[in-house]
Each structure stands twice: as structure tokens, then as C-alpha cells.
Design an enzyme around this catalytic site. Structure first.
Site, short mmCIF file in Angstrom:
data_model
loop_
_atom_site.label_atom_id
_atom_site.label_comp_id
_atom_site.label_asym_id
_atom_site.label_seq_id
_atom_site.Cartn_x
_atom_site.Cartn_y
_atom_site.Cartn_z
NE ARG A 88 -10.52 10.95 31.93
CZ ARG A 88 -9.98 11.55 30.88
NH1 ARG A 88 -10.22 12.82 30.64
NH2 ARG A 88 -9.19 10.90 30.05
N GLY A 118 -2.57 3.96 32.39
CA GLY A 118 -3.10 2.63 32.09
C GLY A 118 -3.03 2.34 30.59
CB SER A 170 -7.47 7.93 23.23
OG SER A 170 -8.03 7.75 24.50
CB SER A 227 -11.33 -2.46 28.36
OG SER A 227 -10.07 -1.86 28.17
NE ARG A 239 -6.55 3.67 20.65
CZ ARG A 239 -6.77 3.83 21.96
NH1 ARG A 239 -6.12 4.77 22.65
NH2 ARG A 239 -7.62 3.03 22.59
CG ASP A 282 -12.23 8.40 30.00
OD1 ASP A 282 -12.17 7.53 30.89
OD2 ASP A 282 -11.49 8.41 29.02
#
Ligand code: S3P
Length: 435
Positions: A385, A93, A22, A164, A26, A312
Site C-alpha cells: 500500500r 496477516g 479479503s 480488527s 474468506r 487500509d
């Protein structure tokens, strides 16, 4: 396909957490629009982050490996270049949704597409809020391909209904280059890496509980940062120790951002012992070492209000529940059905084959733990996962489990199975991966 042999002896080992996916996404996206060259140390080598790298390269951004790190030559805010073709986000995604927020305000049109799994994932949740800001983003019946007619954005008030972090981040990234301020109201707290990165870079963001306000800026300063370890990846190593009473694993450089660590609190509630040793290496993204010791686990009731911060890790919690005494129930987690696979169905199918009693709900599952589980053939449903969660259950099963589609683990954690082998058998060296 990967073969996991159930283990009988407790093991003791140490590993370094994989780099956070994540945070890497970014950092890449902000560096791409920075005024100059940024250095991203310890980037995630995951296939998902590679998708962000590939899309940004197709948008004219130069990204070079540099002694295991990444140098990103930013083009400046709103100065990405029109791509020659469709931007391919593969399975990611996060790439598709966050990039949509940036592309919405570029002076060119673009199309985002992905693999078969991403093509089944809902995209109106990001298109609608961006359109409130003046964007022209359209989906294909709610799904990718996503068509973006780039134009100046006006800013404004966006009320999000989806819990989200991806959608929140898309709105914040869009708001950076809008004509006037953007206010984003979110329904719940979700992972806050975008906010922390904005603060690190001095970007004008104010956060007041569930309300975030971003003011437009002219430039993003280039930056250097170290990507923390991924708590969601570390969770699978913690889970591997947790299911073998007496086993221990010491996981170094785990990101301990409080919006990511709730899983470890639930793991403690299930009976595993965890020693938390935070360090002071990064004031923006805290990190540290976790030492996890396995025990006889007990089932746990998961508060639906906790689901967004556990999302997650729920496949892994399902695997742990299958080995725990008593029942574990998860409700309020319908989001699991629209992840890389339908994670409720995929985990229910895999765990039932291993012998657990699983009841599926539309928005979750109830699992009655069984001891022992029995190894057999299971299917990861192409989902990283699910593959890693089934591997944890398989470790504590009697006999051999074959996980079809296990190579999908590389979507977030390349090398996971090698690390697991090394920890549990001491046999296979950890091999590094390249980006
Ligand atoms: C992510 C947010 C979560 C998470 C995904 C990564 C992110 O998705 O499941 O793996 O980096 O913002 P949602 O925002 O759809 O909950």
C-alpha cells in the site's frame, strides 16, 4: 523498482477493479472445510491470497484453476489434514490470523510462519481470544511463528479489545466447530465480509451491533460465488484521477460494501467529484461503478472514530493530503505502525522526500500539502500500500520518481502499475496474472 513520470495533462480512462483480497481469503477458507466442491469466481490473484491457497494445499485441500476461477474440493469441517511442515503465510496477516482460528480446532498440531515483515506483526491479539475458547495457541514472544496444538474447542464469551476484522473472523471461524455457542463482543464495527459469507451460506450467526453469536454446526455447504472488486485496490485508481484536476477514471465492478467505502466519502470531502452507480448483481456483497473526477484537493480532518473503516486507505489519504491545500490530520491510527510496514514512518519518509511537510505522531500524522511535489527516489518499505500510495503522489509531482520495492504492489494488486500506465499514458496494455 518502478519509475513514475509526473503527468501534466488530465487523462480519461476506464478500469475494472481487481478482485477483493479479503473476500477471496474468506471464500477459500470456508470452501476448504465445506462438504464438497465450491467454485470461487474471479478470485484475487494477489500474492496474499496465493499464500492462503498454498497453506490450504499443504493441509490437503485440492484447489484447481478452472477457466480463471478456482475449484476447491472441501474436506469437511474439522477434517483438514496434518501438514508435513511449517505453514508459510508469506506476507499475509489475513492468512495467518484467520487460518489460526480454523487450525485451533483441528485434530493435529501446526505451526504458522511468515516472511520478515509478518514476523514483526503482533499475534497475541489472535492467540488470546482463541485460547479463551479452549484453544492452545502460542506465539513467539508475541509474534510468529505461531504454534497451535489442535484440540476440541468449548466456545464461550470473547471480549475483543483490538479493532480488527481479522481477529473477529478468526473467532467466528473457530466458533463454527466448537462444542457450544461462541459470543464475540467487538470494540468497533470493522469490515463484515465474514459475517456476510456466513449469512450467504446459511451458517447460524446472529449479529446485534457489536455482539456476534455463532452456533456450532456439523457441515458447511459447498457454494459458488463471485468475488467482488476490491475497493481498497480501486481506491488507488480513484486517487490517481483525484490528484490531477480534470482527470477522470471510471472504475467498474467495485465492491461497495459499506464497511469498505468510507475512503470514497473522504475523497469527496477533499473535493474530488464521484458519481456512484451501484448495481444489483450480488445481494450479499453490493458492487457498482465509480466515476471519479480530479479537482484541486483540500485538506481534511479525519475523525479518529472513522479510522478502523479507513485503515487500509490511510497511506493513500496521506499521499492525497500531501497535494491538498491546507492541513490533514489523522489521529487514533497507531495500528498503522504494525501493518506490513510502519506505515506512518514509511509514508512520512516518502512524502517528505517528495517535498511535503509531514509531522509524525505516535498514532498518526499531520500533513501540510505542497504544490508542486518534486519527483525523486523513494522507498516503499516492502509494503504494497505504501508503494501504490507513493505512486499516486508521484503522478502529480514534477519530474521523475523512482519507487524502490514497488513490486510489493502484487501483494494485493498484481498489475497495478500496468493499469496505472495504461490509464495515464494509454501506453501499456493491462496484462492478466495467473494464480
Ligand atoms: C483485513 C483486515 C484489516 C486490513 C487487512 C485485511 C481482513 O486488518 O488491514 O488488510 O481481511 O480482515 P486488521 O483486522 O488487522 O485491521
Amino acid at each position: 523498482m518502478r519509475v513514475i513520470t509526473g503527468i501534466k495533462q488530465p487523462f480519461a480512462g476506464e478500469a475494472v477493479a481487481p478482485a477483493d483480497k479479503s473476500v477471496t481469503h474468506r471464500a477459500l477458507l470456508l470452501a476448504a472445510e465445506a462438504d464438497g466442491t465450491s467454485l470461487i469466481r474471479n478470485p484475487s490473484r494477489s500474492a496474499d491470497c496465493q499464500a492462503s491457497v498454498d497453506c490450504l494445499r499443504a493441509l490437503g485441500v485440492r484447489i484447481r484453476p478452472h477457466h480463471g476461477h478456482l475449484r476447491v474440493d472441501g474436506l469437511g469441517l474439522g477434517r483438514l489434514r496434518a501438514p508435513a511442515g511449517v505453514l508459510y503465510a508469506a506476507n499475509s496477516g489475513t492468512t495467518m490470523r484467520l487460518l489460526a482460528g480454523i487450525l485451533a480446532r483441528q485434530p493435529f498440531d501446526s505451526i504458522l510462519d511468515g516472511d520478515a515483515s509478518l514476523r514483526r506483526r503482533p499475534m497475541e491479539r489472535v492467540a488470546q481470544p482463541l485460547n479463551v475458547l479452549g484453544a492452545r495457541v502460542s506465539t513467539t514472544g508475541g509474534f510468529p511463528p505461531v504454534h497451535i496444538a489442535g484440540r476440541p474447542l468449548c466456545g464461550g464469551l470473547v471480549m475483543l479489545r483490538t479493532p480488527s476484522a481479522q481477529v473477529k473472523s478468526a473467532v467466528l471461524l473457530a466458533g463454527l466447530g466448537a462444542a457450544s455457542p461462541t459470543c464475540c463482543r467487538v470494540p468497533v464495527i470493522s469490515r463484515d465480509h465474514t459475517e456476510r459469507l456466513f449469512f450467504r451460506l446459511g451458517l447460524p450467526l446472529k449479529v446485534n451491533d457489536l455482539e456476534l453469536r455463532v452456533r456450532p454446526i456439523d457441515r458447511i455447504p459447498p457454494f459458488e460465488m463471485q468475488i467482488p472488486g476490491d475497493p481498497s485496490g480501486a481506491a488507488f485508481l480513484a486517487g490517481a484521477a483525484a490528484v490531477i484536476p480534470g482527470a477522470t477514471v471510471r472504475i467498474r465492478r467495485v465492491g461497495l460494501n459499506p464497511t469498505r467505502t468510507l475512503f470514497f466519502c473522504y475523497l469527496e470531502r477533499m473535493g474530488a467529484e464521484i458519481a456512484w452507480s451501484p448495481d444489483a448483481s450480488d445481494p450479499w456483497e453490493p458492487g457498482g461503478t465509480l466515476t471519479v473526477r480530479g479537482a484541486d484537493l483540500r485538506g481534511v480532518r479525519i475523525d479518529p472514530a472513522d479510522v478502523p473503516l479507513l485503515i487500509d486507505e490511510l497511506p493513500l489519504l496521506a499521499a492525497l493530503a500531501a497535494l491538498a491545500r491546507g492541513e490533514t490530520t489523522v489521529r487514533g491510527a497507531a495500528e498503522l505502525r504494525v501493518k506490513e510496514s510502519d506505515r506512518i514512518a514509511a509514508m512520512a519518509a516518502g512524502l517528505r522526500r517528495l517535498g511535503a511537510g509531514v509531522e509524525e505522531h505516535l498514532d498518526g500524522f499531520s500533513i501540510e500539502g505542497v504544490s508542486p511535489l518534486h519527483g525523486t527516489d523513494v522507498d516503499a518499505a516492502g509494503d504494497h500500500r505504501v508503494a501504490m500510495a507513493l505512486a499516486v503522489a508521484a503522478l502529480a509531482a514534477v519530474g521523475i520518481t523512482r519507487i524502490r520495492g514497488a513490486e510489493s504492489a502484487a501483494v494485493s494488486y498484481p498489475g497495478f502499475f500496468d493499469v496505472l500506465d495504461r490509464l495515464t499514458t494509454g501506453s501499456s496494455p493491462h496484462r492478466g496474472e495467473t494464480i
